[in-house]
Every structure is written in C-alpha cells, then in structure tokens.
Design a protein around this motif. Sequence first.
Motif, PDB file in Angstrom:
ATOM      1  N   GLY A 563      56.271  29.527 -43.878  1.00  0.00           N
ATOM      2  CA  GLY A 563      55.342  28.467 -44.271  1.00  0.00           C
ATOM      3  C   GLY A 563      55.928  27.454 -45.219  1.00  0.00           C
ATOM      4  N   CYS A 564      57.255  27.194 -45.103  1.00  0.00           N
ATOM      5  CA  CYS A 564      57.882  26.252 -46.036  1.00  0.00           C
ATOM      6  C   CYS A 564      57.409  24.823 -45.837  1.00  0.00           C
ATOM      7  CB  CYS A 564      59.400  26.345 -45.933  1.00  0.00           C
ATOM      8  SG  CYS A 564      60.098  25.590 -44.432  1.00  0.00           S
ATOM      9  N   GLY A 565      56.923  24.479 -44.642  1.00  0.00           N
ATOM     10  CA  GLY A 565      56.359  23.154 -44.399  1.00  0.00           C
ATOM     11  C   GLY A 565      57.345  22.101 -43.962  1.00  0.00           C
ATOM     12  N   ARG A 566      58.612  22.474 -43.738  1.00  0.00           N
ATOM     13  CA  ARG A 566      59.589  21.463 -43.308  1.00  0.00           C
ATOM     14  C   ARG A 566      59.204  20.854 -41.961  1.00  0.00           C
ATOM     15  NH1 ARG A 566      62.423  17.318 -44.695  1.00  0.00           N
ATOM     16  NH2 ARG A 566      64.347  17.027 -43.492  1.00  0.00           N
ATOM     17  N   CYS A 567      58.652  21.640 -41.078  1.00  0.00           N
ATOM     18  CA  CYS A 567      58.226  21.125 -39.767  1.00  0.00           C
ATOM     19  C   CYS A 567      57.145  20.067 -39.925  1.00  0.00           C
ATOM     20  CB  CYS A 567      57.729  22.277 -38.896  1.00  0.00           C
ATOM     21  SG  CYS A 567      56.410  23.263 -39.647  1.00  0.00           S
ATOM     22  N   GLU A 568      56.263  20.282 -40.875  1.00  0.00           N
ATOM     23  CA  GLU A 568      55.180  19.327 -41.118  1.00  0.00           C
ATOM     24  C   GLU A 568      55.723  18.015 -41.661  1.00  0.00           C
ATOM     25  OE1 GLU A 568      50.689  19.754 -42.928  1.00  0.00           O
ATOM     26  OE2 GLU A 568      52.361  20.562 -44.090  1.00  0.00           O
ATOM     27  N   ASP A 569      56.805  18.098 -42.454  1.00  0.00           N
ATOM     28  CA  ASP A 569      57.408  16.905 -43.035  1.00  0.00           C
ATOM     29  C   ASP A 569      57.966  15.959 -41.962  1.00  0.00           C
ATOM     30  OD1 ASP A 569      56.869  17.879 -45.548  1.00  0.00           O
ATOM     31  OD2 ASP A 569      58.900  18.636 -45.899  1.00  0.00           O
ATOM     32  N   VAL A 570      58.633  16.533 -40.969  1.00  0.00           N
ATOM     33  CA  VAL A 570      59.374  15.688 -40.020  1.00  0.00           C
ATOM     34  C   VAL A 570      58.527  15.212 -38.846  1.00  0.00           C
ATOM     35  CG1 VAL A 570      61.560  16.794 -40.624  1.00  0.00           C
ATOM     36  CG2 VAL A 570      60.236  17.654 -38.676  1.00  0.00           C
ATOM     37  N   CYS A 571      57.371  15.823 -38.621  1.00  0.00           N
ATOM     38  CA  CYS A 571      56.574  15.461 -37.444  1.00  0.00           C
ATOM     39  C   CYS A 571      55.894  14.109 -37.627  1.00  0.00           C
ATOM     40  CB  CYS A 571      55.527  16.541 -37.166  1.00  0.00           C
ATOM     41  SG  CYS A 571      54.532  16.183 -35.690  1.00  0.00           S
ATOM     42  N   LYS A 572      56.013  13.244 -36.633  1.00  0.00           N
ATOM     43  CA  LYS A 572      55.431  11.900 -36.687  1.00  0.00           C
ATOM     44  C   LYS A 572      53.931  11.895 -36.398  1.00  0.00           C
ATOM     45  CE  LYS A 572      59.348   9.553 -37.238  1.00  0.00           C
ATOM     46  NZ  LYS A 572      59.608   8.710 -38.434  1.00  0.00           N
ATOM     47  N   VAL A 573      53.432  12.942 -35.751  1.00  0.00           N
ATOM     48  CA  VAL A 573      52.021  12.923 -35.339  1.00  0.00           C
ATOM     49  C   VAL A 573      51.197  14.032 -35.999  1.00  0.00           C
ATOM     50  CG1 VAL A 573      52.529  11.835 -33.129  1.00  0.00           C
ATOM     51  CG2 VAL A 573      52.536  14.333 -33.292  1.00  0.00           C
ATOM     52  N   ASN A 574      51.826  14.705 -36.979  1.00  0.00           N
ATOM     53  CA  ASN A 574      51.125  15.757 -37.735  1.00  0.00           C
ATOM     54  C   ASN A 574      50.626  16.892 -36.847  1.00  0.00           C
ATOM     55  OD1 ASN A 574      51.402  14.331 -40.231  1.00  0.00           O
ATOM     56  ND2 ASN A 574      49.669  13.033 -39.638  1.00  0.00           N
ATOM     57  N   ALA A 575      51.436  17.270 -35.880  1.00  0.00           N
ATOM     58  CA  ALA A 575      51.050  18.390 -35.026  1.00  0.00           C
ATOM     59  C   ALA A 575      51.163  19.733 -35.751  1.00  0.00           C
ATOM     60  CB  ALA A 575      51.896  18.399 -33.754  1.00  0.00           C
ATOM     61  N   PRO A 576      52.225  19.995 -36.563  1.00  0.00           N
ATOM     62  CA  PRO A 576      52.303  21.264 -37.294  1.00  0.00           C
ATOM     63  C   PRO A 576      51.359  21.244 -38.513  1.00  0.00           C
ATOM     64  CG  PRO A 576      54.487  20.275 -36.984  1.00  0.00           C
ATOM     65  CD  PRO A 576      53.472  19.226 -36.706  1.00  0.00           C
ATOM     66  N   SER A 577      50.854  22.394 -38.864  1.00  0.00           N
ATOM     67  CA  SER A 577      50.068  22.556 -40.089  1.00  0.00           C
ATOM     68  C   SER A 577      50.406  23.913 -40.691  1.00  0.00           C
ATOM     69  CB  SER A 577      48.574  22.445 -39.799  1.00  0.00           C
ATOM     70  OG  SER A 577      48.160  23.449 -38.895  1.00  0.00           O
ATOM     71  N   ILE A 578      50.300  24.018 -42.025  1.00  0.00           N
ATOM     72  CA  ILE A 578      50.646  25.246 -42.736  1.00  0.00           C
ATOM     73  C   ILE A 578      49.378  25.902 -43.253  1.00  0.00           C
ATOM     74  CG2 ILE A 578      52.036  26.257 -44.585  1.00  0.00           C
ATOM     75  CD1 ILE A 578      53.633  24.823 -42.368  1.00  0.00           C
ATOM     76  N   ARG A 579      49.253  27.155 -42.898  1.00  0.00           N
ATOM     77  CA  ARG A 579      48.157  27.958 -43.433  1.00  0.00           C
ATOM     78  C   ARG A 579      48.767  29.231 -43.999  1.00  0.00           C
ATOM     79  NH1 ARG A 579      44.408  28.125 -38.329  1.00  0.00           N
ATOM     80  NH2 ARG A 579      46.128  27.016 -37.338  1.00  0.00           N
ATOM     81  N   GLY A 580      48.720  29.327 -45.331  1.00  0.00           N
ATOM     82  CA  GLY A 580      49.356  30.471 -45.982  1.00  0.00           C
ATOM     83  C   GLY A 580      50.857  30.384 -45.806  1.00  0.00           C
ATOM     84  N   GLU A 581      51.435  31.441 -45.283  1.00  0.00           N
ATOM     85  CA  GLU A 581      52.867  31.482 -45.060  1.00  0.00           C
ATOM     86  C   GLU A 581      53.209  31.375 -43.570  1.00  0.00           C
ATOM     87  OE1 GLU A 581      54.380  34.972 -46.908  1.00  0.00           O
ATOM     88  OE2 GLU A 581      54.017  34.231 -48.945  1.00  0.00           O
ATOM     89  N   MET A 582      52.403  30.636 -42.831  1.00  0.00           N
ATOM     90  CA  MET A 582      52.614  30.514 -41.388  1.00  0.00           C
ATOM     91  C   MET A 582      52.416  29.062 -40.939  1.00  0.00           C
ATOM     92  SD  MET A 582      53.456  31.886 -38.566  1.00  0.00           S
ATOM     93  CE  MET A 582      53.442  33.603 -39.067  1.00  0.00           C
ATOM     94  N   SER A 583      53.264  28.653 -40.047  1.00  0.00           N
ATOM     95  CA  SER A 583      53.166  27.326 -39.446  1.00  0.00           C
ATOM     96  C   SER A 583      52.480  27.441 -38.090  1.00  0.00           C
ATOM     97  CB  SER A 583      54.573  26.737 -39.271  1.00  0.00           C
ATOM     98  OG  SER A 583      54.529  25.585 -38.480  1.00  0.00           O
ATOM     99  N   TYR A 584      51.586  26.507 -37.838  1.00  0.00           N
ATOM    100  CA  TYR A 584      50.882  26.466 -36.550  1.00  0.00           C
ATOM    101  C   TYR A 584      51.087  25.074 -35.926  1.00  0.00           C
ATOM    102  CZ  TYR A 584      48.606  30.669 -38.290  1.00  0.00           C
ATOM    103  OH  TYR A 584      48.360  31.934 -38.792  1.00  0.00           O
ATOM    104  N   THR A 585      50.888  24.969 -34.602  1.00  0.00           N
ATOM    105  CA  THR A 585      51.075  23.693 -33.892  1.00  0.00           C
ATOM    106  C   THR A 585      49.815  23.330 -33.132  1.00  0.00           C
ATOM    107  OG1 THR A 585      53.431  24.131 -33.597  1.00  0.00           O
ATOM    108  CG2 THR A 585      52.456  22.432 -32.197  1.00  0.00           C
ATOM    109  N   ASN A 586      49.340  22.105 -33.347  1.00  0.00           N
ATOM    110  CA  ASN A 586      48.215  21.578 -32.573  1.00  0.00           C
ATOM    111  C   ASN A 586      48.776  21.047 -31.252  1.00  0.00           C
ATOM    112  OD1 ASN A 586      46.103  20.181 -31.430  1.00  0.00           O
ATOM    113  ND2 ASN A 586      45.452  19.206 -33.346  1.00  0.00           N
TER     114      ASN A 586
END
Length: 680
Positions: A563-586
């Motif tokens: 859940g570090c959130g690096r994926c959320e940083d680089v995404c242009k459309v905010n598809a990844p989101s962090i909940r707790g220590e896990m990354s999810y993808t819309n």
Amino acid sequence: MLEDIINKLKTKSQDGFSQELIDQIISEAKDVAKDNNSEVTEEIVGKVADKMINAGDYLKKFTADDDHQWLLNKIVDNEFCAACGTCEIVCPNNFVDFDEGPSLGEYCRRLGNGMCHEVCPRVSSGRYQISIREDFFEKYYYAKGAANGQDGGVITTFLKDLIAKGKIDGAIVVGDVKWKPVSLIIKDADALEHAAKSKYAISPLSALKKAGDMGLEKVAVVGLPCQIEGLRKYQYYPYLAKHSSEIGDEGYPVNLPKIEYLIGLFCTEKFKLQTIKEVCLENEIDIGDVTKFNVSNGKFIMETPDKTINVPVKDVELFSGCKVCRDFSSDLADVSIGNVGSPEGYSTVVIRTKKGEDIADAVTLEEGVDKTAIDKLTQFKLKRFHKEIDERVKNDEFVSYYWNDYKGGVGIRSDGNYFVRVRAKPSGFYDVEEAELINEVVKDYEARIKLTNRGTYELHDIKPIDVEEVVKKLDDNNLLTGSEGPLVRGTLACPGAFNCSLGLIKTTELCYELEDKFCEMPANYKFKIAINGCPNKCSRPQVHDFGIAGIKYPEVEAEKCNGCGRCEDVCKVNAPSIRGEMSYTNETICYGCGKCIKACPHDARVAKFEGYEVYVGGKTGRDVIEGVRLELENTDEIVDLLTRVIDTYNRLAIKPQKERLGQTMKRIGQAQFMKEVKKP
C-alpha cells in the motif's frame, strides 16, 4: 437579361424557330425560374429547349459554337490522340463521331468535361491503379490455332473456344470493307474466320456500344494497345474518375456489356487508310485484291494472289498519335498476341492475367519465344516516343504527360507541376543515405520538400518532364513512391517501445510486418492504418480505418503489495486506490497503459492482459467516426483481422473513391459488418 435572351432567340427564327416556339420556350423558362426563385438565365432556357421535342436542334444552335467546344480538342488538335475510339463508345448521348479519329458532332452541355475526357488514355493512363487491381504478370509462349487466321489463327481459335463454352456472348473484332476497318460483333464462332486478318489502318470500337443495345451481357474485345488502355480505364472508371458513369440526357449511363476478356495485339504503328490506298495505286494494286498486309523489317508488305510488293514503311503516312505511344505489346491486356518472337506460322502469346490463362484451354502453348525480338520493337517505340516528346518540349509545344501516372504516388498540382510522394518508412524512420538522396533529388530538380502528417516526404514543384526520372531515381534507391489513391496508405506509427518511455509494443516491427503484406493493396477508397505504442493514442488509432494500440492491464499480487501508493501517484486517470496496506484498481476507468506496473517498487503489480486494442472503421474529415474496439493477443490475430476487414470492405462497399470503411459499416450496421468479417 431576359430581353437579350429573347433577341437571341429571334435571330434564330430564320433557322426554323417560330414566334410560337420562342414564346413557348420563354414561358416555360419563366416557370422554371420562378420555381427556383431565380431570374431567367441562358442556362435555364437551354435546359427547357433541350426537353422540348419540337425544338429540334435549338440547343446547339443557340448555345454552341460551330466547332462544338470539347475538352478533348486539346488532345486531338495537338496530335496526341491515339484514335482508340474509347471516347465514342462511352458517350451516353452519342455525340462523338469517329472517322479515323474522334470529333464532337453535336453540342455537349458539358463541353466534353465528362466521361469522354476521363477515359482518354492520352489524358492520363490510370496504369498504376489498374495494375494493382489486375495484378499483372508475364508468361511467354508461342502457339498455332486450329482455325484459319493470320500468323497461326490463335486469336480466332481462342474466341471460338470462349463462345462455344458460353464464357462470352460474342466478340468485338475489327472487320473490313475493302480494308476499311469496320467494328463488328461476332456471335457465331464460324464467322470469326472472316475477320481474322491484320489491319494497319485506324480502327473503331463502335460495335461494343451496339452489343450493349443488342442485349449482349459479356464479350471479349480484340484491340490495339491504345484501345486496350482506353477499355481498361473504362473498366476501372469509378476508381480513376472518382465517381460513377456519366448520365446522359435521357437519364441513363452508356449501356455496354461486361468486358470479360481484353485480347491485345502487338502494334508498332497504324497508318492512314488513304495513304495505304495511294501506295497500292502507285504499285498498280487494287486494294480490294490485297489478301494480306504486313509490316516487317522496315517494310510495308502487300500480298495479292499474284504478287507481293514491299515498300519502305516511311512511304506510308504514319498516324501522328502513334509517335507518342509507348506500348508495343498491349501491356494491359489479359493476353497479348502477335507474330514477333515466334516461329513462322505461329503466334507469340503473352499471358498477363489469371483470366488470360484461359487461352491454354484453346491452344497448345509452347515455350521458347524470342523475347529479344519483342524487346527490340518495344525499345524502338520508346525511342520514337522520347524523340517526339523531346522535340515538343524543345519547341514549347503541347505535351499531355499521360504516362506520369504509370507509377504510384504521383499527382498533379494546380499550377501544372507535379508532386511525388514517397511511401512512409515504418514508424517514420529514415536512414542517413535515404535522407541525403531525397535532399539530392530536391536540389537537382529544384523542388521543395513537404513532410506529411503520416511521416512521409512529398517532393513538390517537380516539372512534368522530370517526373518519370525522379520516380525511377527514388525507386532504384529503395524509396517506394505511392500511398496515393484508393489503396492502403502508408502505415502511421509512433516510435513505440525502446524509443518512447511509454511504449508497450514494438511499433516499428509491427509496421514492417503490415507493410510487407498490405503495402499499396487496392481498396474501395483510401484505407489508413495507425499503430500506437500505448493507449495514449498519439497517432489517433481510434479514428483510422484500422487502428492498433499496445495495452497492458494490471492485477495486484497481494502478498507483495504494502500500500505504498506509488501506483496511485503515476496513474493519469486515478484508477488505483489505496485502502490500508493494499492497492486496488478501478477496472472501469483503467485504460491499460501499464505505467503502474512499471512504477511499482515491489513488483506487486503484474500484467493480467498484455496485447493490443484494435479499432475498425474510424475516420476523420467531414464527419468523425470512432472505430469499433476489440482486444487481440498477438500480431497473427491482427494480420488475420486486417485481411478480413479489407476483403469485406471491398466486397460490401459502394461508390468507389467516395465511401470510406466507416461509412460502409454505418450503412450496413457495425454489428452486421463485423459479423461478415468473422465469417469463415
């Protein structure tokens, strides 16, 4: 203005226009003008008079000059006319007269700006577009036929076989009345032998139109190289003229049968009949007694039952248009036949198309043709052609440059000069030598460079006389000219993987693969392909006839993600989101760019699907259509789909040069079109 028009009509009254007729014309013209919310004009008066049966020749008397203005006068008057007769047979109004050459016999409202001009092989050849559709080849044989005929009777035997098997309803050949060529329709196989001899005078094609009026549906035509060129242009008219056949004054296009076979003759030149008669008289020969004419080794040969006379060919007046002809062996025919290169009593047979191979069913083909003899006469014609053209250019005389479209990618500019388009290299990459050559050509021919939005070079301001030389220099150096007209255009591609940090696929490799299979493939209209290395779509694949983009959709390996959130940083459309220590993808908004996979410091994001998104039927321009989207896994699937799409498009499309793929799909229904694509 109306008063002037009435006065003009009155001046014609002495030629048969009564006051009653004048009043009738003006009255109806006023009604037409009122309906159109306009004033009465000469054009309206002309149209009204044309519809009045009792007005007779009013239209041409009122509007036309005595010499009947005709766009082809430029070709005819400057002795560039081939006297092929194609203009005569395609006129839907029967306005063109042909007597050892064409002329406009009646007033044409278009002033010849129509089908007669567009099929003329001396205005343009149409050769490149014709050749990519016919897929010509050359196979040389010699043969002897079972029927009587000149030099082995091969043509007669072939035509008899076609008629007997029902492949044609009749043959269009040239007969004669005391050697004056007459266009004939032959439906009886046995009657063919009466027309089986070579004529060296100018011959017509008028029987082709009569065959249509008689109800014949499919025919074979035997013709000279110029006639074959004109008829090929007629066959592919919508692709060359960019519209359907001209509609006549009666509301119908010309009614010609389908030309199933074009049988071409070898020809160095043709002569004026009057001079042939004069040569016969000078040698005390009645032309009616001549059994055979021939041309060989610079001699014009006349044979009668009693004697054979040879005179120098130069003593017989050459038809002037033959001086600017380049074609000796009817290059555009299905099969070409002549006596050069074969043993005495045999005919040389050059098969050029799959359809032309049918001649093997009629005669036994033997190998061993002397091609050097054919090449010698071909070069003779080319030498004479270049001499005539060089002389005309030197004297600042008219030249039509009809041969400049022998190769692809050549177009005429509005100022009369030409542009030459180089087909784009895959992904737009050119090596140093290629770039230097282009610059060298531009300097040598005082041209200009234009870089197109599809990554290709256009060389502008090429003088007409230099076009052929420029094209040859480019082609000889692996710079293919083309990507112009109703065909698969040069593939547009972004730099892709290893060139762009966002690239997911090797666009250049895929570009080479598609170019190898689909380069210059004929289509109903222009067909554009675009490849993008990622779903950012910089090359706009979604609005191309066929668009491709690399995609990589992610999934998360839970045991590696913190859940570090690096994926959320680089995404242009905010598809990844962090909940707790896990990354999810819309997944509803993720567009498969793969940036999160590359950016993850823990390798927790991996590819769930890696492949291609493909768009079918997109376009821009007057209206914008986004293509139907599909997902494919590999390039084999792309090649197979693209092949099926082009085949289906060419099969179902209408209006060549007018209906793009997206419009065909819209007319049929996108779902139904894709269903047709998937049929086995």
